[in-house]
Design an enzyme around this catalytic site. Sequence first.
Site, PDB file in Angstrom:
ATOM      1  N   CYS A  62      -3.481   4.140  -2.748  1.00 19.63           N
ATOM      2  CA  CYS A  62      -2.652   5.292  -2.402  1.00 19.63           C
ATOM      3  C   CYS A  62      -2.354   6.190  -3.603  1.00 19.63           C
ATOM      4  CB  CYS A  62      -1.384   4.848  -1.713  1.00 19.63           C
ATOM      5  SG  CYS A  62      -0.261   3.969  -2.775  1.00 19.63           S
ATOM      6  N   CYS A  71       1.212  -4.604  -3.525  1.00 21.70           N
ATOM      7  CA  CYS A  71       2.192  -3.724  -2.870  1.00 21.70           C
ATOM      8  C   CYS A  71       2.812  -4.425  -1.665  1.00 21.70           C
ATOM      9  CB  CYS A  71       1.523  -2.409  -2.455  1.00 21.70           C
ATOM     10  SG  CYS A  71       2.634  -1.308  -1.559  1.00 21.70           S
TER      11      CYS A  71
END
Length: 367
Positions: A200, A103
């Site tokens: 997440c 990410c």
Amino acid sequence: MSDNSRTKVIVGMSGGVDSSVSAYLLLQQGYQVEGLFMKNWEEDDTDEYCAAAQDLEDAQAVADKLGIVLHTINFAAEYWDNVFEYFLAEYKAGRTPNPDIMCNKEIKFKAFLEFAAEELGADYIATGHYVRRRCVNGKWQLLRGLDGNKDQSYFLYTLSHEHVAQTLFPVGELEKPEVRRIAEEQGLVTADKKDSTGICFIGERKFKDFLSQYLPAQPGDIETPEGQVIGRHEGLMYHTLGQRKGLHIGGLAEFGDEPWYVVEKDMQRNVLIVAQGSDHSLLYSDGLIANQMHWVSREKPATPLRCAVKTRYRQEDIPCTLTYLNDDEIEVIFDQPQKAVTPGQSAVFYLGEECLGGAIIGRYLRR
Ligand SMILES: Nc1ncnc2c1ncn2[C@@H]1O[C@H](COP(=O)(O)OP(=O)(O)OP(=O)(O)O)[C@@H](O)[C@H]1O
């Protein structure tokens, strides 16, 4: 003090305390500051797990309090293609990927950085990561965060020195309690917000339930290193090397009470191999082979190189020797054998305070 008033900084605001305080500190330093909140994951209708809506609300409240503009952007498609597909492919191959590292590489320091520079006119971006930077002979280096407990350089080793040159890390110079104190003093709603944990898009859900939605599980045998079948597993992808929890083995009178640990995943036979005792020799490796080597400086140092490595976040530094096997593949030999070196995770290298770069672990070495 330098005049920063003509310099525009776009801060990644996640709705957490670190990025909130980063925005505040940049304002104090006189920069023109705006925030950018990214949405990277589309929740389904019933999703009560992902707290993105609350995070956006918190980021907005902080922006309002500081009197700055908050932009929002949706990178869910980029995240899906470049982070989530990778995450699934790695699990499918029996490895344990680190989506946060991907990410940072693909989203925060690519999609976000490009958008901030091209669409929002940023001179710099900023994040609330606990890392520092320093310029030596005109080149920016990535350093560990001052707070050793919070240092996040492990997750940022894919940055190049150009990325580091374009990014400010205001909280990297502080200890976490000080960051919370500043947030409290400034009345930011995020002051007491819990640090985000885990991946997440999985949030507080059970990892197993989440993964089983995307990858079919294939049950198989659990064996001892000697090949004796002692149980069944529900899918190799649910297990990680060195893992103890969740093996559901026990009550095997002939083996006694010592706990069992995963020491190997035999992908070809779909067999999970476990051994008994937290110090079993099969839990240890003498080194590793890793690929996709990336140096922050972009220059390959001369090898063999003596440095320190972490094979996991929050691990103590391991003194080691790094040698190139070919252009992209390296061999790392530890000074002392190490536990649970896990394919798919990253090996990240340090010289003192400097994070040199890292690579993805392909396999462990046992002599
Ligand atoms: N959804 C998001 N939108 C914008 N920026 C983000 C987002 N998520 C993370 N970031 C940026 O990346 C940094 C590190 O993210 P990470 O998820 O590790 O959060 P953290 O260390 O808990 O920080 P914070 O307390 O700011 O959430 C954040 O401080 C923020 O600058």
